[in-house]
Scaffold this active site. Structure first.
Site, mmCIF file in Angstrom:
data_model
loop_
_atom_site.group_PDB
_atom_site.id
_atom_site.type_symbol
_atom_site.label_atom_id
_atom_site.label_comp_id
_atom_site.label_asym_id
_atom_site.label_seq_id
_atom_site.Cartn_x
_atom_site.Cartn_y
_atom_site.Cartn_z
ATOM 1 N N ARG A 1 0.796 -1.220 0.000
ATOM 2 C CA ARG A 1 0.000 0.000 0.000
ATOM 3 C C ARG A 1 0.837 1.282 0.000
ATOM 4 O O ARG A 1 0.543 2.217 -0.738
ATOM 5 C CB ARG A 1 -0.901 -0.018 1.250
ATOM 6 C CG ARG A 1 -1.798 1.178 1.420
ATOM 7 C CD ARG A 1 -2.250 1.261 2.876
ATOM 8 N NE ARG A 1 -1.112 1.404 3.782
ATOM 9 C CZ ARG A 1 -1.051 0.919 5.016
ATOM 10 N NH1 ARG A 1 -2.075 0.269 5.509
ATOM 11 N NH2 ARG A 1 0.020 1.109 5.767
ATOM 12 N N ASP B 1 -1.127 5.383 17.885
ATOM 13 C CA ASP B 1 -0.575 4.238 17.155
ATOM 14 C C ASP B 1 0.960 4.282 17.230
ATOM 15 O O ASP B 1 1.566 5.232 16.739
ATOM 16 C CB ASP B 1 -1.027 4.291 15.690
ATOM 17 C CG ASP B 1 -0.431 3.156 14.866
ATOM 18 O OD1 ASP B 1 0.053 2.168 15.471
ATOM 19 O OD2 ASP B 1 -0.443 3.255 13.629
ATOM 20 N N SER C 1 -5.722 3.356 13.950
ATOM 21 C CA SER C 1 -4.640 2.438 13.595
ATOM 22 C C SER C 1 -4.153 2.762 12.189
ATOM 23 O O SER C 1 -4.843 3.424 11.419
ATOM 24 C CB SER C 1 -5.160 0.997 13.611
ATOM 25 O OG SER C 1 -5.514 0.640 14.915
ATOM 26 N N CYS C 2 -2.994 2.224 11.861
ATOM 27 C CA CYS C 2 -2.408 2.353 10.538
ATOM 28 C C CYS C 2 -3.422 1.895 9.478
ATOM 29 O O CYS C 2 -4.059 0.864 9.685
ATOM 30 C CB CYS C 2 -1.163 1.456 10.483
ATOM 31 S SG CYS C 2 -0.278 1.523 8.933
ATOM 32 N N PRO C 3 -3.672 2.575 8.381
ATOM 33 C CA PRO C 3 -2.934 3.722 7.864
ATOM 34 C C PRO C 3 -3.588 5.069 8.138
ATOM 35 O O PRO C 3 -3.137 6.080 7.628
ATOM 36 C CB PRO C 3 -2.981 3.460 6.350
ATOM 37 C CG PRO C 3 -4.340 2.902 6.139
ATOM 38 C CD PRO C 3 -4.647 2.092 7.378
#
Lengths: 404, 78
Positions: A244, B42, B15-17
């Site tokens: 990604r 995070d 959280s990611c992203p």
């Protein structure tokens, strides 16, 4: 009055090396690749969706529905236990670095976690394997289907990223709102995390020792699973990130890390297959075909695509979900729950009718050395990795395909 | 000297992203020299953000941890 900070001693510095800062992804990935080779030498390579499916089967076993009364209990399932100890290993890593906290996200994120987990379950059932079994282990296993799975996953990730960006523009409220953070380890009062980390580590070794009498392989799966979780947490190893980030921030570190792990595994796996190491009583051919699943090409393509969508929406691949569970990220608890609850249902009811309707030649085992020989197969895999490397580094510099 | 904060971005619980996506979007909306304060929980942001700043040329002025496991960063737009 200024407080004098004590210089850490030799052991203190050793501890800081591992737990003060995150490790570079490539370091973690190479160690994970090496542990994966070790798992293969002992029994069979790393996989995650099988273990999570085992958890789900055991949940349904308790309720008595879906006729799963005979499901292997997790305490005797190699991959079920590998996944359990991966979570525990990440918990240990997070505690020792004082990074553990129960992080409860806004509601919209929990919903996305569950849906993403469910999609990963369907993708893994359809594609016979997840981001680990059909990619991080499947590609080094020289499976042609794994390469197709990877391409499908790549397309899924790019599309789902576009969805996330659209959602952030049009419905920013979905990912904002009330959130909570409990049990964090800030400052000196958070030192309990370090003590608890050591206790859980010691308990893990005691459990592995308990198993070593009757089930030596399981003892090793427990120890390796624990290290895999700890290393993934410290290096923030994540397959979604690798696919990604080049399209998001342009960052290539995650991708390069995963590539480093793949290269190590390619050579280790090939040596095991080439020499039939660990074949024991089974035929060398069966050893060669380990982790080459009957999914070439249609099952792999569709499975990879659905899995790619799911892991991007969830924000963690199969292993990325597991280690974030251990770190206390509750969004990924929702993702793990979606994965484990949907996986047995998709295995029993969703995927079989679709597969039945497919022509036979849409799901066969493709072992690359059968067509290209070992040098050709290894060469092809390394060439694909090289192309991927050149692309992400070029994109990092030019930002040609990055959104930001 | 205290830094003047032009915008605050709250990424707690995410959280990611999502933190990095929201941050990159918020930075786009700032003028050169303006300062963004980001708070989040995070742990991944601790390694993602400095790397992104280095790559994008934005300047990380401060990074620290507040009570309750909340990370705080000050970033100056290039």
């Amino acid at each position: 009055m200024s407080e004098k900070t004590k210089e850490p001693g030799v052991l203190g510095n050793l501890f800081k090396t591992f737990f003060a800062k995150h490790w570079p992804v490539w370091v973690g990935a190479i160690v994970l690749g090496t542990l994966n080779i070790l798992l293969f030498a002992i029994k069979s390579p790393w996989g995650a969706s099988g273990g999570i499916n085992n958890w789900g089967e055991n949940v349904y076993k308790l309720t008595g529905i879906f006729g799963l009364e005979n499901a292997t209990s997790t305490s005797t399932s190699f991959y079920g236990m590998l996944c359990v100890f991966l979570v525990i290993g990440s918990f240990i890593g997070a505690l020792l670095s004082k990074e553990f906290a129960l992080r409860i996200p806004p509601k919209g994120e929990l919903i996305k976690g569950f849906i993403g987990g469910g999609l990963m379950a369907i993708g893994a059932t359809f594609g016979i394997g997840c981001s680990i079994g059909s990619f991080y282990s499947g590609v080094p296993a020289l499976s042609g289907g794994a390469i197709i799975f990877t391409i499908g996953m790549f397309i899924g990730v790019v599309l789902a990223l576009r969805y996330l960006m659209w959602e952030m523009e049009k419905f920013p409220k979905f990912s904002s709102g009330k959130s909570y953070n409990f049990l964090s380890g800030t400052g000196k009062s958070g030192n309990w995390q370090i003590y608890l980390g050591w206790i859980v580590l010691i308990i893990t070794f005691i459990i592995a020792y308990q198993y070593s009498g009757g089930n030596k392989i399981m003892a090793w799966f427990i120890i390796i699973g624990m290290f895999m979780g700890l290393i993934s947490q410290r290096s923030r190893f994540c397959i979604v990130k690798a696919f990604r980030d080049p399209f998001m921030t342009g960052e290539a570190d995650g991708s390069v890390g995963v590539m480093a792990g793949l290269v190590i595994s390619v050579f280790g796996f090939t040596a095991i297959k080439y020499f039939g190491i660990g074949a024991g009583d089974i035929a060398v051919r069966a050893r060669e075909m380990t982790w080459v699943f009957p999914h070439f090409f249609f099952r792999a393509a569709i499975g990879g695509f659905i899995f790619g969508l799911g892991m991007t929406v969830a924000g963690g691949c199969a292993v990325g979900t597991l280690w974030r569970v251990g770190e206390g990220q509750v969004k990924l608890w929702a993702s793990a729950l979606g994965f484990l609850l949907i996986s047995p249902i998709s295995k029993l009811y969703i995927v079989p009718p679709i597969v039945k309707a497919l022509p036979q030649n849409f799901n066969f085992k493709n072992y690359l050395p059968d067509y290209l020989g070992y040098p050709g197969a290894v060469g092809l895999v390394l060439f694909i990795i090289l192309i991927w490397y050149v692309f992400v580094k070029w994109n990092e510099k030019t930002g040609r395909f990055s959104a930001f | 000297m205290e830094n003047k904060i032009d915008q605050t971005l709250d990424c707690k619980g995410l959280s990611c992203p999502m933190p990095m996506m929201k941050l990159a979007k918020a930075m786009k909306g700032l003028k050169s020299g303006e300062i963004l304060e980001m708070i989040g929980t995070d742990p991944g942001t601790k390694s993602d953000l400095p790397r992104w700043c280095e790559k994008s040329g934005n300047e990380m002025l401060e990074e620290g941890e507040l009570e309750g496991g909340i990370f705080r960063f000050l970033i100056k737009k290039k």
